[in-house]
Design a protein around this motif. Structure first.
Motif, PDB file in Angstrom:
ATOM      1  N   GLY A  72       0.923  -1.231  -0.044  1.00 16.14           N
ATOM      2  CA  GLY A  72      -0.065   0.105   0.009  1.00 16.14           C
ATOM      3  C   GLY A  72       1.013   1.198  -0.120  1.00 16.14           C
ATOM      4  N   PRO A  73       0.014   2.507   0.250  1.00 21.09           N
ATOM      5  CA  PRO A  73      -1.299   2.645   0.561  1.00 21.09           C
ATOM      6  C   PRO A  73      -1.905   2.355  -0.833  1.00 21.09           C
ATOM      7  CG  PRO A  73       0.016   4.655  -0.031  1.00 21.09           C
ATOM      8  CD  PRO A  73       0.945   3.655   0.081  1.00 21.09           C
ATOM      9  N   PHE A  74      -3.260   2.418  -0.447  1.00 21.22           N
ATOM     10  CA  PHE A  74      -4.250   1.955  -1.590  1.00 21.22           C
ATOM     11  C   PHE A  74      -5.760   2.523  -1.380  1.00 21.22           C
ATOM     12  CE2 PHE A  74      -7.636  -0.690  -3.416  1.00 21.22           C
ATOM     13  CZ  PHE A  74      -7.052  -1.160  -4.685  1.00 21.22           C
ATOM     14  N   GLY A  75      -6.135   3.055  -2.386  1.00 23.38           N
ATOM     15  CA  GLY A  75      -7.543   3.871  -2.288  1.00 23.38           C
ATOM     16  C   GLY A  75      -8.681   2.927  -1.819  1.00 23.38           C
ATOM     17  N   GLU A  76      -9.440   3.596  -1.093  1.00 25.11           N
ATOM     18  CA  GLU A  76     -10.383   2.460  -0.261  1.00 25.11           C
ATOM     19  C   GLU A  76     -11.829   3.113  -0.783  1.00 25.11           C
ATOM     20  OE1 GLU A  76     -10.108  -0.042   1.459  1.00 25.11           O
ATOM     21  OE2 GLU A  76      -8.288  -0.115   2.150  1.00 25.11           O
ATOM     22  N   ARG A  77     -12.620   2.437  -0.328  1.00 24.44           N
ATOM     23  CA  ARG A  77     -14.194   2.793  -0.488  1.00 24.44           C
ATOM     24  C   ARG A  77     -14.282   4.118   0.263  1.00 24.44           C
ATOM     25  NH1 ARG A  77     -17.990  -1.927   1.938  1.00 24.44           N
ATOM     26  NH2 ARG A  77     -19.612  -0.414   1.036  1.00 24.44           N
ATOM     27  N   GLY A 111     -13.076   3.027  -4.081  1.00 23.22           N
ATOM     28  CA  GLY A 111     -13.137   4.492  -3.711  1.00 23.22           C
ATOM     29  C   GLY A 111     -13.783   5.268  -4.370  1.00 23.22           C
ATOM     30  N   VAL A 112     -14.202   4.860  -5.923  1.00 21.39           N
ATOM     31  CA  VAL A 112     -14.657   5.888  -6.849  1.00 21.39           C
ATOM     32  C   VAL A 112     -15.796   5.230  -7.384  1.00 21.39           C
ATOM     33  CG1 VAL A 112     -14.248   7.018  -8.980  1.00 21.39           C
ATOM     34  CG2 VAL A 112     -12.237   6.335  -7.561  1.00 21.39           C
ATOM     35  N   THR A 113     -16.019   3.873  -7.759  1.00 17.33           N
ATOM     36  CA  THR A 113     -17.265   3.215  -8.046  1.00 17.33           C
ATOM     37  C   THR A 113     -17.659   2.360  -7.110  1.00 17.33           C
ATOM     38  OG1 THR A 113     -15.852   1.496  -9.114  1.00 17.33           O
ATOM     39  CG2 THR A 113     -16.522   3.293 -10.393  1.00 17.33           C
ATOM     40  N   ARG A 114     -19.095   1.661  -7.320  1.00 16.27           N
ATOM     41  CA  ARG A 114     -19.618   0.827  -6.391  1.00 16.27           C
ATOM     42  C   ARG A 114     -19.006  -0.427  -6.624  1.00 16.27           C
ATOM     43  NH1 ARG A 114     -24.858   0.270  -4.897  1.00 16.27           N
ATOM     44  NH2 ARG A 114     -25.157  -1.814  -6.000  1.00 16.27           N
ATOM     45  N   GLY A 115     -18.729  -1.177  -5.595  1.00 17.39           N
ATOM     46  CA  GLY A 115     -17.809  -2.273  -5.506  1.00 17.39           C
ATOM     47  C   GLY A 115     -18.577  -3.823  -5.879  1.00 17.39           C
ATOM     48  N   PHE A 116     -19.672  -3.775  -5.536  1.00 11.08           N
ATOM     49  CA  PHE A 116     -20.325  -5.127  -5.982  1.00 11.08           C
ATOM     50  C   PHE A 116     -22.137  -4.905  -5.857  1.00 11.08           C
ATOM     51  CE2 PHE A 116     -20.050  -5.160  -1.200  1.00 11.08           C
ATOM     52  CZ  PHE A 116     -21.066  -5.953  -0.886  1.00 11.08           C
ATOM     53  N   PRO A 117     -22.986  -5.690  -6.452  1.00  9.28           N
ATOM     54  CA  PRO A 117     -24.271  -5.625  -6.162  1.00  9.28           C
ATOM     55  C   PRO A 117     -24.753  -5.881  -4.903  1.00  9.28           C
ATOM     56  CG  PRO A 117     -23.636  -7.100  -8.093  1.00  9.28           C
ATOM     57  CD  PRO A 117     -22.436  -6.977  -7.050  1.00  9.28           C
ATOM     58  N   THR A 118     -25.456  -4.911  -4.376  1.00  6.88           N
ATOM     59  CA  THR A 118     -25.796  -5.459  -2.885  1.00  6.88           C
ATOM     60  C   THR A 118     -27.080  -5.560  -2.671  1.00  6.88           C
ATOM     61  OG1 THR A 118     -26.296  -2.682  -2.961  1.00  6.88           O
ATOM     62  CG2 THR A 118     -24.282  -3.488  -2.116  1.00  6.88           C
ATOM     63  N   ALA A 119     -28.045  -5.780  -3.666  1.00  6.22           N
ATOM     64  CA  ALA A 119     -29.488  -6.260  -3.253  1.00  6.22           C
ATOM     65  C   ALA A 119     -29.667  -7.549  -2.521  1.00  6.22           C
ATOM     66  CB  ALA A 119     -30.328  -6.536  -4.732  1.00  6.22           C
ATOM     67  N   PRO A 120     -28.813  -8.558  -2.827  1.00  5.55           N
ATOM     68  CA  PRO A 120     -28.827  -9.984  -1.888  1.00  5.55           C
ATOM     69  C   PRO A 120     -28.624  -9.358  -0.341  1.00  5.55           C
ATOM     70  CG  PRO A 120     -27.422 -10.305  -3.935  1.00  5.55           C
ATOM     71  CD  PRO A 120     -27.709  -8.870  -3.872  1.00  5.55           C
ATOM     72  N   LEU A 121     -27.585  -8.546  -0.266  1.00  7.51           N
ATOM     73  CA  LEU A 121     -27.317  -8.300   1.320  1.00  7.51           C
ATOM     74  C   LEU A 121     -28.608  -7.551   1.733  1.00  7.51           C
ATOM     75  CD1 LEU A 121     -23.676  -6.809   1.521  1.00  7.51           C
ATOM     76  CD2 LEU A 121     -24.746  -8.969   2.736  1.00  7.51           C
ATOM     77  N   PRO A 169     -27.111   3.303   0.983  1.00  4.45           N
ATOM     78  CA  PRO A 169     -26.408   3.859  -0.224  1.00  4.45           C
ATOM     79  C   PRO A 169     -24.843   3.764  -0.054  1.00  4.45           C
ATOM     80  CG  PRO A 169     -27.209   5.574   1.563  1.00  4.45           C
ATOM     81  CD  PRO A 169     -27.595   4.294   2.020  1.00  4.45           C
ATOM     82  N   VAL A 170     -24.281   3.595  -1.271  1.00  2.00           N
ATOM     83  CA  VAL A 170     -22.831   3.213  -1.300  1.00  2.00           C
ATOM     84  C   VAL A 170     -21.699   4.557  -1.062  1.00  2.00           C
ATOM     85  CG1 VAL A 170     -22.891   1.406  -2.956  1.00  2.00           C
ATOM     86  CG2 VAL A 170     -23.048   3.616  -3.913  1.00  2.00           C
ATOM     87  N   GLU A 171     -22.685   5.587  -1.131  1.00  2.00           N
ATOM     88  CA  GLU A 171     -21.761   6.694  -0.785  1.00  2.00           C
ATOM     89  C   GLU A 171     -21.369   7.151   0.565  1.00  2.00           C
ATOM     90  OE1 GLU A 171     -24.617   6.290  -2.128  1.00  2.00           O
ATOM     91  OE2 GLU A 171     -24.918   7.985  -3.805  1.00  2.00           O
TER      92      GLU A 171
END
Ligand SMILES: Cc1cc2nc3c(=O)[nH]c(=O)nc-3n(C[C@H](O)[C@H](O)[C@H](O)COP(=O)(O)O)c2cc1C
Length: 329
Positions: free
Chosen positions: A247-252, A285-295, A316-318
């Motif tokens: 790292g470092p690495f950009g996160e959500r 950190g920029v886009t949505r990571g995965f489809p969240t409807a199942p969760l 919300p992912v933001e």
């Protein structure tokens, strides 16, 4: 990707399909795919349904209703997967071993300006342990050399627990297979706690998908991986050698994850892939990571057991830790 998200917003930015990308001044053949889970429409698409054109509420509700149908008494069911031979596995179309491998020759990107380098950032990292069972989880992997990758499960993630357990036991290596270009349902399970500690997540993926997921044996490890993935990276994490910085690495949520002084790393022994594999890049950190409807539907169904008038839920992912619930008053 930064500009598209600024312009269209996280839920409306389009998917990018990049035929060629320039890395370190050299053109590399793609395609590289990005943000294919960002748009509202993909909520429906990953379940094989058409989105409701121009109506993201209806698209979201349609997906939630589909997930509700899949749940059995509020939990995700399981069904057997199928094992196929290498001859029926597109992921075995090309097999590279030893010195034939150069991870830098694939278009894995340097995604955020503050990152320490290029990353394999869309992999499901498979680990197995005699006591703890099997697991796959999404952990970022920094490219450290032609055949060397960092592996970053945070403390207490399943992969981390397995590495630590093996270390305590005195094992010299941990075997790892990293699956790229996996079924979107597998990506959801890999990126979340949906499986809630189940040790055979492929059974759950098969049930949610509604058909047995086809798996095939690894070339150098005693593990099963999806036959229809784009690429699999096989190798070993040395447990008796010094760890390496990462790292470092950009996160959500747009923050930088700090540099780690000690991190697991892996020697790569074999790469199998489709001819002309698609590389998926996550702009963390920029886009949505995965489809969240199942969760979200799992949470809603659980909540409805004691709050029956809860109607809909969305995280919300933001923003982290924020969940919006609507009730019939
Ligand atoms: C794009 C993306 C990147 C992620 N990167 C990491 C990571 O580097 N390390 C980590 O511990 N979790 C990361 N996560 C979260 C884990 O994948 C998630 O917590 C998952 O439940 C881990 O699997 P496990 O529960 O089997 O350990 C990431 C999730 C996504 C969607």
């Amino acid at each position: 990707m930064y500009r598209l998200v600024d312009h269209f917003g996280v839920y409306e930015a389009p998917t990018l399909y990049m035929e060629n990308v320039k890395i370190d001044g050299k053109w590399m053949k793609g395609p590289v795919i990005s943000n294919h889970y960002g748009h509202w429409d993909t909520k429906c698409l990953v379940f094989g349904m058409n989105p409701v054109a121009g109506d993201h509420y209806a698209t979201y509700y349609k997906t939630m209703a589909r997930v509700e149908q899949i749940l059995e008494k509020g939990v995700f069911p399981e069904q057997p997967y199928a094992e196929v031979t290498a001859a029926r596995a597109p992921v075995k179309e090309v097999i590279l071993r030893g010195d034939q491998i150069d991870l830098g020759s694939f278009p894995f990107l340097w995604s955020n300006p503050g990152d320490s380098g290029r990353y394999v950032n869309s992999g499901s990292v498979h680990t197995e342990d005699v006591e703890l069972g099997k697991n796959f989880g999404t952990y970022r992997c920094e490219i450290k050399g032609p055949r060397m990758l960092g592996i970053s499960p945070e403390p207490n993630q399943s992969g981390w627990k397995m590495f630590m357990k093996k270390k305590e036991r005195g094992d010299q290596v941990a075997q790892v297979a990293i699956v790229l270009g996996q079924d979107p349902i597998m990506w959801v399970v890999s990126s979340s706690k949906l499986a809630r500690g189940k040790t055979d997540e492929y059974r759950m993926v098969s049930a949610i998908r509604g058909k047995p997921i086809e798996l095939v044996k690894c070339e150098t490890l005693d593990m099963l991986i999806p036959a229809h993935a784009e690429m699999v990276i096989e190798g070993e994490v040395p447990l008796d050698q010094a760890m390496k910085p990462e790292g470092p690495f950009g996160e959500r949520y747009g923050y930088m994850g700090q540099k780690k002084d000690e991190n697991f790393w892996m020697n790569v022994n074999c790469v199998t892939h489709r001819r002309n594999p698609w590389i998926v890049n996550i702009y963390a950190g920029v886009t949505r990571g995965f489809p969240t409807a199942p969760l979200e539907q799992l949470s809603l169904s659980t909540m409805q057991r004691f709050v029956p008038n809860a109607r809909m839920i969305h995280s919300p992912v933001e923003a982290t830790g924020l969940t919006i619930v609507s009730f019939k008053k």
